[in-house]
Scaffold this motif. Structure first.
Motif, PDB file in Angstrom:
ATOM      1  N   TYR A 123       0.838  -1.208   0.000  1.00 14.77           N
ATOM      2  CA  TYR A 123       0.000   0.000   0.000  1.00 14.77           C
ATOM      3  C   TYR A 123       0.869   1.252   0.000  1.00 14.77           C
ATOM      4  CZ  TYR A 123      -3.525   3.410   1.382  1.00 14.77           C
ATOM      5  OH  TYR A 123      -4.348   4.515   1.427  1.00 14.77           O
ATOM      6  N   LEU A 124       2.002   1.181   0.695  1.00 15.07           N
ATOM      7  CA  LEU A 124       2.944   2.304   0.753  1.00 15.07           C
ATOM      8  C   LEU A 124       3.879   2.332  -0.455  1.00 15.07           C
ATOM      9  CD1 LEU A 124       3.877   2.104   4.545  1.00 15.07           C
ATOM     10  CD2 LEU A 124       2.435   3.828   3.455  1.00 15.07           C
ATOM     11  N   ARG A 125       3.679   1.387  -1.393  1.00 13.10           N
ATOM     12  CA  ARG A 125       4.428   1.319  -2.642  1.00 13.10           C
ATOM     13  C   ARG A 125       5.937   1.093  -2.429  1.00 13.10           C
ATOM     14  NH1 ARG A 125       2.390   2.768  -7.366  1.00 13.10           N
ATOM     15  NH2 ARG A 125       4.327   3.759  -8.039  1.00 13.10           N
ATOM     16  N   ILE A 126       6.252   0.324  -1.389  1.00 17.88           N
ATOM     17  CA  ILE A 126       7.643  -0.119  -1.250  1.00 17.88           C
ATOM     18  C   ILE A 126       7.951  -1.060  -2.412  1.00 17.88           C
ATOM     19  CG2 ILE A 126       9.275  -1.414   0.164  1.00 17.88           C
ATOM     20  CD1 ILE A 126       8.682   1.294   1.279  1.00 17.88           C
TER      21      ILE A 126
ATOM     22  N   GLY B  46      -3.506   0.271  -9.436  1.00 17.91           N
ATOM     23  CA  GLY B  46      -4.194   0.629  -8.196  1.00 17.91           C
ATOM     24  C   GLY B  46      -4.010  -0.485  -7.183  1.00 17.91           C
ATOM     25  N   TRP B  47      -3.928  -0.116  -5.914  1.00 16.48           N
ATOM     26  CA  TRP B  47      -3.632  -1.113  -4.887  1.00 16.48           C
ATOM     27  C   TRP B  47      -4.739  -2.142  -4.774  1.00 16.48           C
ATOM     28  CZ3 TRP B  47      -5.723  -2.741  -0.185  1.00 16.48           C
ATOM     29  CH2 TRP B  47      -4.883  -3.576   0.583  1.00 16.48           C
ATOM     30  N   GLN B  48      -4.341  -3.398  -4.655  1.00 13.10           N
ATOM     31  CA  GLN B  48      -5.243  -4.517  -4.414  1.00 13.10           C
ATOM     32  C   GLN B  48      -4.707  -5.326  -3.241  1.00 13.10           C
ATOM     33  OE1 GLN B  48      -8.074  -5.098  -6.146  1.00 13.10           O
ATOM     34  NE2 GLN B  48      -7.727  -3.332  -7.495  1.00 13.10           N
TER      35      GLN B  48
END
Length: 259
Positions: free
Chosen positions: A207-210, A219-221
């Motif tokens: 979610y934090l795009r690490i 998009g986050w899933q």
């Protein structure tokens, strides 16, 4: 209730390094003075120095953490190359698309186990033969690579783990008092519980795009349930690496000299 509070407090102390990484990931989510992965790498190195300086970790334990850092980095290089996931940010400390910082995320699992082993005064009963768990550890690690060529074999590895550890119990002291009683749980349950919390952590990190999986690019899933099995197996590899530094304790466990 007091014992449960002590248990939670000990877990918090054991997870200081993983929690530190989480905190840094949150603080660097929107802006950093230098590329994000470079900053995270520097902060993780400083954290490891601090753990040694405060004697929360020994040099022997640091060597084991570094070994797991290297093993994790090798896995990352392979998986990223084959498109299993990506690291979206730019960095000077990237190697073939993989930030060197990524190895610390694997090392944080080993760091947690090292702390837990000491602080919970871990003991074991019914521990399997060392040769058997070496075969399992090598099989799990190899499967992460070979699954791209011969298919995922965890459906065979997972039952084997249950068979090998079927008589193994982990005994732990939840209270801070050295005279406090030990509690116990099946070793396989401990693997699943740790793997579950790592899986939850993975949701936060993506979610934090690490890093991100292919289905998260637009998009986050939520992370798929299948990743939970992967983390449980990786936890076993972490445990075996840490256990390698505790051979005398494990030998005593097999001889039945520990409760």
């Amino acid at each position: 209730m007091r014992e449960f509070g002590c248990f939670v407090g000990k877990q918090f102390i054991c997870a200081l390094f993983p929690l530190f990484i989480f905190g840094c990931a949150i603080l660097t989510a929107h802006w950093t003075p230098i590329p994000r992965y470079d900053l995270l790498l520097g902060l993780c190195i400083l954290a490891q120095v601090a753990l040694i300086w405060t004697k929360l970790e020994t040099m022997l334990e640091l060597k084991m953490i570094c070994a797991f850092h290297l093993a994790g980095l090798m896995l990352e290089l392979f998986k990223v190359r084959h498109g299993s996931w990506t690291y979206p940010g730019e960095a000077y400390t990237k190697l073939l698309g993989v930030p060197l910082f990524s190895g610390f995320m694997y090392a944080s699992i080993a760091s947690y186990m090292i702390q837990a082993w000491r602080r919970f005064d871990l003991r074991f009963s019914g521990f399997p033969k060392w040769s058997a768990i070496i075969v399992i550890g090598l099989g799990i690690y190899a499967n992460f690579f070979l699954s791209k060529y011969i298919g995922d074999r965890r459906v065979f590895i997972a039952p084997l783990v249950l068979v090998v550890f079927r008589h193994t119990w982990v005994h732990f002291r939840p209270s801070f008092e050295e005279s406090g009683p030990h509690r116990r749980m099946p070793m396989s349950v401990a693997f699943v519980l740790i793997g579950f919390f790592v899986w939850i952590a993975e949701h936060i990190c993506t979610y934090l795009r690490i890093w991100q999986y292919p289905n998260q690019v637009l998009g986050w899933q939520p992370v798929t349930l299948g990743k939970l099995g992967s983390w449980c197996l990786l936890v076993i590899v972490s445990f075996l690496l840490v256990a390698n530094t505790k051979r005398e304790t494990l030998l005593a466990s097999r001889q039945g000299t520990l409760p």
